[in-house]
Design an enzyme around this catalytic site. Structure first.
Site, short mmCIF file in Angstrom:
data_model
loop_
_atom_site.label_atom_id
_atom_site.label_comp_id
_atom_site.label_asym_id
_atom_site.label_seq_id
_atom_site.Cartn_x
_atom_site.Cartn_y
_atom_site.Cartn_z
N GLU A 178 0.84 -1.21 0.00
CA GLU A 178 0.00 0.00 0.00
C GLU A 178 0.87 1.25 0.00
OE1 GLU A 178 -3.21 -0.23 2.90
OE2 GLU A 178 -4.08 -1.93 1.85
N GLU A 236 -5.05 -8.69 -0.58
CA GLU A 236 -5.83 -8.38 0.62
C GLU A 236 -7.29 -8.24 0.20
OE1 GLU A 236 -4.52 -5.40 3.45
OE2 GLU A 236 -2.41 -5.85 2.99
#
Ligand code: AHR
Length: 491
Positions: free
Chosen positions: A172, A294
């Site tokens: 991220e 994810e």
């Protein structure tokens, strides 16, 4: 509802890693969940819980991502090797501000992977770590000759190098991994990836950070500027009913929240399709994998638990979310090469929950177990006609595969009230036997507890194999709110 299953039309290989998992130093995922230490009264192998090892082997876990998540971009791997009493502590700033003693590090993670039979997927630190640090980690784990890092590994008790098939440059990086712009990260990725070496027989599948949900600009820039240097690019998308600041509860929800969850989770189909379309423009041969590393439900934490630990219960609704997403990933097996549900134990949509020495298998676990026949199978062409609707959505989703003389068809029915009758016409082959299991309940938030760990588990289920003239059919009535697997032995 009618279905046509073409047993001789193989569309793509379903990478077993679609059934992958994710374990972060977050809450009680690692400590208490996976790892209790060798001195614990809880039966363990070198500190890893035996009950967890056995359950994960039965579920056939193919790949495990570690150490984060946001934690990965603050993790300095050298703090997690060598004698435990000498390992420095750190503050886990993302997750509850607790002290991390680094007693579970590289050796422990890779040993755990060996014990459960999964391949390791290591997430490197690009947010706060250096290129050198990342380069040395790979050398430490995989170099088979004489070098400062391989000597250090041997000093720490591991003679042979490990095989590290998967390595990611950050997590991220658009958020907790450095708040970068894609233009900046694309260059950073190229710099870091230059030094990710393949030593000996180890071949690293290099993974770049991909978009947050519908950030198509991020995908565009990464594919354009850096894709020649990566094998896979990630996508993160969570199913969050309610608002981010006021999430729904894992249990005790109402019908609106059920359908909102289903609608939000079905959005994965659009995300995967649109990101794949962008990827197709730069990579028409589909060399680069889309890795949804994810995904899963994100609810309000259970009352009385640390808000930074993300501990939530898991109900029949989570089972539907798992079944729907896994069917979507299978259907996109030409591009989706891995997916890692968040997270393995005690965090978000877990397959296992623990409380001291007790553990339970969640409804999500049972879905992974029911779907395990899809791993490394061939995706079959299957169409549905006259699909019933619920709250304006198709109530049923499906995927089908074949392997080793067997076919597996997995259905979800998200309708809270209505069953769905299905007649599957078999074409291009026939079956000699069909059997089925279903996961369902009258109660939409049915779940397992530490006192009643088997309240919700798959039950055998009646399907009929019928011959009408030259045509063979499988007939079933899918219960309301259910995940159903039908296995056929092929002639
Ligand atoms: O899974 C929990 C967190 O969600 C991860 O650490 C992060 O990558 C994501 O935002």
């Amino acid at each position: 509802m009618k279905a046509i299953l073409n047993l001789d039309e193989k569309q793509a290989h379903i990478n077993k890693n679609i059934y992958g998992h994710f374990s972060e130093h977050l809450g009680r995922c690692i400590y208490g969940g996976i790892y209790v230490g060798e001195d614990s009264d809880i039966p363990n192998t070198e500190g890893m819980r035996n009950d967890i090892i056995e359950a994960l082997r039965n579920m056939k876990i193919p790949v495990l991502r570690w150490p984060g998540g946001c934690f990965a971009d603050e993790y300095h791997w050298m703090d997690g090797i060598g004698p435990k009493e000498k390992r420095p502590c750190m503050v886990n700033t993302h997750w509850g501000g607790v002290t991390e003693d680094n007693s579970f590090g590289t050796h422990e993670f890779l040993r755990f992977c060996e014990l459960i039979g999964a391949e390791p997927y290591i997430n490197g630190n690009c947010g706060s770590g250096t290129v050198r640090e990342m380069q040395q980690w790979v050398e430490y784990m995989t170099f088979d000759g004489i070098s400062p890092m391989s000597d250090l590994r041997k000093e720490n008790g591991r003679e042979e190098p490990w095989k590290i098939p998967f390595f990611a440059v950050g997590n991220e990086t658009w958020g907790c991994g450095g708040n970068m712009r894609p233009e900046y990260y694309a260059d950073e990725y190229r710099r870091y990836a230059t030094y990710l070496r393949n030593f000996g027989g180890n071949k690293i599948y290099r993974i770049a950070v991909g978009p947050n949900a519908a950030d198509y600009h991020w995908m565009e820039i990464m594919m354009e500027r850096a894709s020649r240097m990566f094998d896979g690019i990630t996508l993160h998308y969570y199913t969050v009913p309610g608002e981010w600041k006021q999430k729904c509860h894992a249990l005790g929800f109402n019908e609106n929240e059920w359908y909102q969850t289903m609608r939000k989770t079905r959005y994965m189909e659009e995300l995967v399709t649109k990101h794949s379309t962008i990827m197709d423009r730069y990579d028409p041969d589909k060399r680069v994998g889309l890795l949804v590393d994810e995904w899963g439900t994100w609810f309000a934490v259970e009352e009385g638990t640390n808000p930074g630990f993300l501990y939530q219960q898991n109900s029949l609704r989570d089972a539907l979310v798992a079944g729907i997403n896994l069917n979507i990933f299978n259907q996109h097996a030409d591009r989706v090469q891995m997916a890692n549900i968040a997270q393995l134990v005690n965090v978000l949509q877990s397959v296992i929950l623990t409380e001291g020495e007790k553990m339970l298998l969640t409804p999500t676990y049972h879905v992974f177990e029911m779907y395990k026949g899809h791993q490394d199978a061939d995706l079959l062409h299957m169409t549905l006609q006259d699909v019933p609707e619920a709250e304006g959505m198709p109530a049923v989703n499906v995927s089908a595969s074949s392997r080793d003389g067997k076919a597996l068809v997995t259905f979800t029915n998200l309708d809270l009230e209505n069953t769905a009758e299905v007649t599957i016409e078999l074409r291009g082959g026939c079956a000699v036997k069909a059997c089925a299991r279903t996961l369902t309940s009258d109660v939409m938030d049915e779940h397992n507890t530490f006192d009643e760990p088997d309240r919700l588990r798959p039950q055998d289920f009646d399907v009929q194999l019928v011959q009408e003239g030259n045509v063979q059919f499988v007939k079933a009535v899918l219960p309301a709110k259910s995940v159903t697997s039908i296995e056929m032995v092929l002639a």
